[in-house]
Design a protein around this motif. Sequence first.
Motif, short mmCIF file in Angstrom:
data_model
loop_
_atom_site.label_atom_id
_atom_site.label_comp_id
_atom_site.label_asym_id
_atom_site.label_seq_id
_atom_site.Cartn_x
_atom_site.Cartn_y
_atom_site.Cartn_z
N LYS A 303 0.84 -1.20 0.00
CA LYS A 303 0.00 0.00 0.00
C LYS A 303 0.88 1.26 0.00
O LYS A 303 0.68 2.19 -0.77
CB LYS A 303 -0.89 -0.02 1.25
CG LYS A 303 -1.93 1.04 1.27
CD LYS A 303 -3.22 0.52 1.88
CE LYS A 303 -4.28 1.60 1.93
NZ LYS A 303 -4.87 1.91 0.66
N ASN A 306 2.44 1.49 -3.34
CA ASN A 306 1.51 1.48 -4.47
C ASN A 306 1.82 0.38 -5.50
O ASN A 306 1.96 0.64 -6.70
CB ASN A 306 1.56 2.87 -5.13
CG ASN A 306 0.27 3.14 -5.86
OD1 ASN A 306 -0.72 2.44 -5.66
ND2 ASN A 306 0.28 4.16 -6.71
N SER A 335 -7.16 -5.51 0.72
CA SER A 335 -7.03 -4.51 -0.36
C SER A 335 -8.36 -4.32 -1.10
O SER A 335 -8.41 -3.61 -2.10
CB SER A 335 -5.95 -4.93 -1.35
OG SER A 335 -6.39 -6.03 -2.13
#
Length: 376
Positions: A303, A306, A335
């Motif tokens: 996260k 990215n 996610s």
Amino acid sequence: MLDLSAPHDQQTAEALDRFYDFARRLDTHQDSISDIKLSFYCRELGGEFHFISFETRKMKNAMDLIRVNNLHMNIKNMGATGGGAHKFADVWEKELGIGMFKQDELDSLVAGMQFALSTVVGECYTFRPKQDSTTEQTTEKAESANASSHTGSGPNESEQESRDSISYSSAYPYMLVTIGTGVSVLRVDGPRQHERVSGSTIGGGTFWGLMRLLTDVESFHDSMKLAEKGDLSKVDMMVGDIYGDNSEALEKLGLAANIVASSFGKLVSKDDPSKGLTQEDLARALLSLVTNNIGQVAYLNAKLHNTPRIYFVGSFLRENMISQRRLSYAIDYWSKGEMEALFLEHEGYFGALGAFLMSQNIEKRNGGFYQWETNP
Ligand SMILES: Nc1ncnc2c1ncn2[C@@H]1O[C@H](COP(=O)(O)OP(=O)(O)O)[C@@H](O)[C@H]1O
Ligand SMILES: CC(C)(COP(=O)(O)O)[C@@H](O)C(=O)NCCC(=O)O
């Protein structure tokens, strides 16, 4: 391009005969694991790769085996990586006459993984929710049922997933999580661009070390067999154990009653913590503890950086369908379907493979493999 299919001299032919003779008998050797089903032929290099592993604590036995089978003859240097390439270099030189070409651990890992991904058909796989009963599955029907039960916060039997081979996507960046003794998390930005961005001390060594302490299993393989039969809800405190059936409160909290609130937490509230517990339950709870922690570290890093694809590798995942399915499920769940966990057939061998390729200066360029003139 490297041409290993060129005629061999007599010495090489004899060395190959010795190796194949040794490999055929290796199954019967108690200290090693010969992963015969992982062997593959690389047409471009004109040779076969074979994979054999020893635990580091059995290094002396490994060296004895090499010596008595004369495998060291004609080998002057060998690509090597990881801590062992430093720790054991002197003794290999002294006892076997083999020098170690030391290669960086993470460079080797990424090089080996990328080689396998671009060379071995069916190397990469993922788990997908099962569509219907006619959905074609590649393998692991039985493991699917076992791995899904008793997981607490994982998929259950009615939500079986199928294991599907997928083709290699060369898109960057991606996250690479290697679960060996400890855990390293790498962000990979290109063929030779990667950075170790995080890690965790709770890894395969944690699981295997605590298993040896808490149970009487003698092999990692047997640990997996135990864990498949265990029930973690006897060991872990579940959310429902803390909240009871108060569905309104749980809804507000955003947690289901049947998910784990605290790994091993149930043992706190029992007078005799071990009463009613089997080794199977402990194995299952320990495997879940280690796997959940790795999943969270992986997800949070993905996260932060990215990166929607997370490759999980390392020997901890070997024959370990429970952790693979759990990681798949957790990454998808946390996610909200934006990220994907990916797994690889040669999961524990990329460092060794990469160290070999790098020590031979073999590199992929323009669709083919090349060996550069000088060794490092
Ligand atoms: N046959 C096995 N014997 C011992 N550990 C195994 C075995 N198969 C898988 N493992 C797991 O793999 C871990 C070591 O992973 P590996 O990738 O070999 O680590 P390292 O990079 O530290 O050498 C062990 O701690 C254990 O959890
Ligand atoms: C030191 C290591 C890179 C060695 O690799 P391994 O032999 O565990 O595969 C690894 O154990 C690790 O990253 N440990 C976690 C260290 C940390 O991030 O705190």
